[in-house]
Scaffold this active site. Structure first.
Site, PDB file in Angstrom:
ATOM      1  N   LYS A   8       0.844  -1.208   0.000  1.00 46.84           N
ATOM      2  CA  LYS A   8       0.000   0.000   0.000  1.00 46.84           C
ATOM      3  C   LYS A   8       0.863   1.235   0.000  1.00 46.84           C
ATOM      4  O   LYS A   8       1.982   1.244   0.519  1.00 46.84           O
ATOM      5  CB  LYS A   8      -0.974   0.027   1.192  1.00 46.84           C
ATOM      6  CG  LYS A   8      -0.340   0.123   2.589  1.00 46.84           C
ATOM      7  CD  LYS A   8      -0.032   1.533   3.068  1.00 46.84           C
ATOM      8  CE  LYS A   8       0.603   1.545   4.451  1.00 46.84           C
ATOM      9  NZ  LYS A   8       1.490   2.650   4.734  1.00 46.84           N
ATOM     10  N   ASP A 135      -3.171  -1.498   9.407  1.00 43.38           N
ATOM     11  CA  ASP A 135      -3.196  -1.541   7.941  1.00 43.38           C
ATOM     12  C   ASP A 135      -3.695  -2.878   7.389  1.00 43.38           C
ATOM     13  O   ASP A 135      -3.814  -3.024   6.169  1.00 43.38           O
ATOM     14  CB  ASP A 135      -1.776  -1.339   7.373  1.00 43.38           C
ATOM     15  CG  ASP A 135      -1.208   0.025   7.676  1.00 43.38           C
ATOM     16  OD1 ASP A 135      -1.998   0.974   7.837  1.00 43.38           O
ATOM     17  OD2 ASP A 135       0.027   0.150   7.741  1.00 43.38           O
TER      18      ASP A 135
HETATM   19  O1  C5P Z   1      -1.248  -1.014  14.016  1.00 43.50           O
HETATM   20  P1  C5P Z   1       0.201  -1.220  13.814  1.00 43.50           P
HETATM   21  O2  C5P Z   1       0.694  -2.481  14.475  1.00 43.50           O
HETATM   22  O3  C5P Z   1       0.636  -1.149  12.395  1.00 43.50           O
HETATM   23  O4  C5P Z   1       0.910  -0.021  14.552  1.00 43.50           O
HETATM   24  C1  C5P Z   1       2.283  -0.006  14.846  1.00 43.50           C
HETATM   25  C2  C5P Z   1       2.600   1.175  15.750  1.00 43.50           C
HETATM   26  O5  C5P Z   1       2.461   2.390  15.001  1.00 43.50           O
HETATM   27  C3  C5P Z   1       1.686   1.347  16.932  1.00 43.50           C
HETATM   28  O6  C5P Z   1       2.125   0.567  18.027  1.00 43.50           O
HETATM   29  C4  C5P Z   1       1.794   2.837  17.212  1.00 43.50           C
HETATM   30  O7  C5P Z   1       2.995   3.134  17.884  1.00 43.50           O
HETATM   31  C5  C5P Z   1       1.905   3.420  15.816  1.00 43.50           C
HETATM   32  N1  C5P Z   1       0.597   3.819  15.269  1.00 43.50           N
HETATM   33  C6  C5P Z   1      -0.037   4.939  15.780  1.00 43.50           C
HETATM   34  N2  C5P Z   1      -1.260   5.304  15.290  1.00 43.50           N
HETATM   35  C7  C5P Z   1      -1.848   4.606  14.301  1.00 43.50           C
HETATM   36  C8  C5P Z   1      -1.208   3.470  13.751  1.00 43.50           C
HETATM   37  C9  C5P Z   1       0.015   3.110  14.257  1.00 43.50           C
HETATM   38  O8  C5P Z   1       0.485   5.609  16.690  1.00 43.50           O
HETATM   39  N3  C5P Z   1      -3.020   4.986  13.844  1.00 43.50           N
END
Ligand code: C5P
Length: 298
Positions: A8, A135
């Site tokens: 993406k 994602d």
């Molecule tokens: O959801 P994902 O595992 O991809 O997120 C990884 C990290 O990215 C989260 O632990 C957070 O620190 C950050 N994040 C965030 N806000 C989001 C998505 C991700 O702060 N909307």
């Protein structure tokens, strides 16, 4: 069972407030592009993961792998043992801001769902995807979509025609939490630029107009990614100098997405970037493409 899931790009990414759960409120426009990871799922006595391809050495081949977690979560949800051998063939850059891990998780969900014939609905699968990462629902969905919440709530977006991209894969990777933390530090020090209205991106997509879309690309995380990986600044500039319609860091980076007029310009720009050796590798891809799909049943 083999499933293919796309990388993406974030055509626009606005980061809002930090929520009590540690995630930020987002408004983002995702597009799935034609750079794919493939996941094979075969019946086995236990859950195993093998990783091959682009950056495989940096991907854990144990229960912390997001694809393994996807198999485990689906098995638990449907009351069976997670007995499956997963083989990941990676093409999406690892820690590159293109949601490669999320693509693998979405592919594993679709592969195991088909292998185990779980009978879970599309919404049921999407709910599991959201538990795995912000994602992952988009990697299932594909196409072009507006993401809200922490990125997991999706609304399809109308995009006319196809868009041609050059992806400049910068040296090294960036940790998403670290990029968000850097953004927090920058925001404490004062305002850090203005991100375009998603309305501009949505209108350009609807019109199928790459020139307007190029001007509207923007990402709130870009200044933080550039602070952590300063080589991104000249890379973005080189893309513009070589005639890209717009250049933006994808997600938390360090991949730089360069929008061009058509596939021919994509090949020319990719060749120039390779000659200049301004990044680790270059890929061309067009979008939108569908989300995680079964491509082979054995
Ligand atoms: O959801 P994902 O595992 O991809 O997120 C990884 C990290 O990215 C989260 O632990 C957070 O620190 C950050 N994040 C965030 N806000 C989001 C998505 C991700 O702060 N909307």
């Amino acid at each position: 069972m083999t499933v293919r899931a796309p990388a993406k790009l974030n055509l626009q990414l606005r980061v809002g407030r930090l929520r009590p759960d540690g995630f930020h409120e987002l408004t983002t426009v995702y597009q799935a592009v034609g750079l794919f990871d493939e996941v094979d799922a075969e019946p086995a006595d236990s859950l195993t993961v093998t990783v091959t391809g682009e950056g495989a050495g940096a991907v854990p081949a144990d229960s912390t792998n997001l694809a393994a977690q996807a198999a485990a979560v689906l098995a638990a949800q449907t009351g069976r043992a997670p007995a499956v051998a997963l083989t990941l063939r990676k093409s999406i850059p690892v820690s590159g801001g293109c949601a490669g891990g999320s693509a693998d998780a979405a592919a594993a969900l679709v592969a195991c769902d088909a292998l185990w014939d779980t009978g879970l609905s599309k919404d049921g699968l999407a709910a599991l995807a959201a538990r795995l990462g912000s994602d992952v629902p988009f990697a299932l969905h594909g196409g072009t979509a507006l993401g809200t919440g922490r990125g997991e709530r999706l609304t399809p977006v109308l995009a006319r025609g196809a868009f041609s991209w050059v992806l400049a894969l910068a040296e090294g990777g960036l940790s998403t939490p670290e990029v968000y933390r850097e953004l927090g530090r920058q925001r404490q020090q004062g305002p850090v630029g203005v991100v375009n209205d998603p309305g501009d991106v949505l209108a350009a997509l609807r019109a199928g107009d790459p020139v307007t879309l190029g001007r509207a690309l923007s990402n709130d995380l870009q200044p933080a990614a550039v602070a952590l990986a300063p080589g991104l600044r000249p890379l973005l500039q080189v893309g513009r100098d070589l005639g890209a319609l717009g250049c933006v860091v994808s997600g938390s980076g360090p991949t730089v997405a360069m929008l061009v007029r058509d596939d021919e310009q994509a090949e020319t720009l990719a060749g120039s970037l390779e000659q200049l050796r301004v990044c680790r590798a270059v890929r061309t891809a067009s979008g939108p493409v569908p989300g995680a799909r079964v491509v082979e049943v054995r």
